[in-house]
Design a protein around this motif. Structure first.
Motif, PDB file in Angstrom:
ATOM      1  N   ASP A  47     -49.436  -9.351 -42.950  1.00  0.00           N
ATOM      2  CA  ASP A  47     -49.554  -7.900 -42.806  1.00  0.00           C
ATOM      3  C   ASP A  47     -48.612  -7.370 -41.729  1.00  0.00           C
ATOM      4  O   ASP A  47     -47.947  -6.338 -41.921  1.00  0.00           O
ATOM      5  CB  ASP A  47     -50.996  -7.503 -42.504  1.00  0.00           C
ATOM      6  CG  ASP A  47     -51.909  -7.641 -43.722  1.00  0.00           C
ATOM      7  OD1 ASP A  47     -51.436  -8.073 -44.796  1.00  0.00           O
ATOM      8  OD2 ASP A  47     -53.113  -7.324 -43.578  1.00  0.00           O
ATOM      9  N   VAL A  48     -48.525  -8.064 -40.610  1.00  0.00           N
ATOM     10  CA  VAL A  48     -47.631  -7.639 -39.528  1.00  0.00           C
ATOM     11  C   VAL A  48     -46.190  -7.629 -40.025  1.00  0.00           C
ATOM     12  O   VAL A  48     -45.450  -6.660 -39.806  1.00  0.00           O
ATOM     13  CB  VAL A  48     -47.797  -8.556 -38.289  1.00  0.00           C
ATOM     14  CG1 VAL A  48     -46.644  -8.369 -37.304  1.00  0.00           C
ATOM     15  CG2 VAL A  48     -49.127  -8.290 -37.607  1.00  0.00           C
ATOM     16  N   GLU A  49     -45.786  -8.683 -40.724  1.00  0.00           N
ATOM     17  CA  GLU A  49     -44.407  -8.756 -41.214  1.00  0.00           C
ATOM     18  C   GLU A  49     -44.118  -7.669 -42.242  1.00  0.00           C
ATOM     19  O   GLU A  49     -43.062  -7.035 -42.198  1.00  0.00           O
ATOM     20  CB  GLU A  49     -44.133 -10.131 -41.816  1.00  0.00           C
ATOM     21  CG  GLU A  49     -42.692 -10.307 -42.243  1.00  0.00           C
ATOM     22  CD  GLU A  49     -42.365 -11.729 -42.642  1.00  0.00           C
ATOM     23  OE1 GLU A  49     -41.620 -11.882 -43.632  1.00  0.00           O
ATOM     24  OE2 GLU A  49     -42.833 -12.679 -41.989  1.00  0.00           O
ATOM     25  N   MET A  50     -45.043  -7.442 -43.158  1.00  0.00           N
ATOM     26  CA  MET A  50     -44.824  -6.423 -44.181  1.00  0.00           C
ATOM     27  C   MET A  50     -44.672  -5.037 -43.540  1.00  0.00           C
ATOM     28  O   MET A  50     -43.756  -4.293 -43.875  1.00  0.00           O
ATOM     29  CB  MET A  50     -45.967  -6.415 -45.196  1.00  0.00           C
ATOM     30  CG  MET A  50     -45.773  -5.369 -46.279  1.00  0.00           C
ATOM     31  SD  MET A  50     -46.826  -5.627 -47.698  1.00  0.00           S
ATOM     32  CE  MET A  50     -45.920  -6.945 -48.490  1.00  0.00           C
ATOM     33  N   LEU A  51     -45.559  -4.723 -42.614  1.00  0.00           N
ATOM     34  CA  LEU A  51     -45.488  -3.420 -41.940  1.00  0.00           C
ATOM     35  C   LEU A  51     -44.214  -3.307 -41.107  1.00  0.00           C
ATOM     36  O   LEU A  51     -43.566  -2.260 -41.075  1.00  0.00           O
ATOM     37  CB  LEU A  51     -46.728  -3.216 -41.069  1.00  0.00           C
ATOM     38  CG  LEU A  51     -48.029  -3.010 -41.842  1.00  0.00           C
ATOM     39  CD1 LEU A  51     -49.237  -3.197 -40.927  1.00  0.00           C
ATOM     40  CD2 LEU A  51     -48.060  -1.634 -42.500  1.00  0.00           C
ATOM     41  N   ALA A  52     -43.833  -4.395 -40.433  1.00  0.00           N
ATOM     42  CA  ALA A  52     -42.632  -4.376 -39.595  1.00  0.00           C
ATOM     43  C   ALA A  52     -41.371  -4.175 -40.451  1.00  0.00           C
ATOM     44  O   ALA A  52     -40.491  -3.383 -40.083  1.00  0.00           O
ATOM     45  CB  ALA A  52     -42.532  -5.674 -38.800  1.00  0.00           C
TER      46      ALA A  52
END
Length: 163
Positions: A47-52
């Motif tokens: 989730d962090v990578e997708m949002l970033a």
């Protein structure tokens, strides 16, 4: 009619490199504190990578709680112009194992994460993130330094707190 142009001096590979360092920290925190599984870590990192990558991530706050009381915390704040920062290696993320320890992870978004962005990412994130009203100033803890993770001009600035 108006036109807006933005220039990014980092690539998705830069974001992936930085998120890998965040992932190493989160795995160390999870393993040492015994609070979340490796599968859960992978979901948070996804989730962090997708949002970033989409430019929607503002920060990630990770807090170790013991019966609701803060014991340790780290806040990762996005710096999209991190070219002047010196990158650190992941580390200093061995957190204590507490009898009643739990991990709280709160994501903050940029203004670009509007209703359309939420709709676009609907079903693609691993967690159903909900609004949080928790205090993340960590005023009951002491400043304990931090680290910088960078690649290209993309970075995460980590600030640490401890008892």
């Amino acid at each position: 009619m108006s036109t807006t142009t933005t220039t990014e001096t980092y690539s998705t590979t830069d974001v992936e490199n930085v998120v890998r360092r965040f992932a190493a920290d989160l795995r160390m925190i999870a393993d040492s504190s015994g609070t979340i599984s490796g599968d859960e870590v992978a979901k948070y990192v996804h989730d962090v990578e997708m949002l970033a990558k989409k430019g929607y991530l503002k920060s990630v706050d990770v807090t170790l709680l013991n019966l609701g009381t803060e014991e340790r915390a780290a806040k990762y704040t996005v710096d999209a112009d991190a070219g002047g920062l010196v990158s650190s290696r992941p580390g200093n993320a061995m957190w204590p194992r507490l009898t009643f320890g739990t991990l709280r992870i709160i994501i903050s978004y940029t203004a670009a994460y509007d209703a359309d962005a939420r709709e676009t990412l609907s079903g693609k994130l691993r967690f159903s993130w909900t609004k949080s009203y928790d205090d993340t100033t960590h005023s009951s803890l002491s400043d304990d330094g931090g680290r910088n993770y960078t690649s290209g001009s993309y970075g995460l600035k980590r600030k640490d707190w401890t008892k």
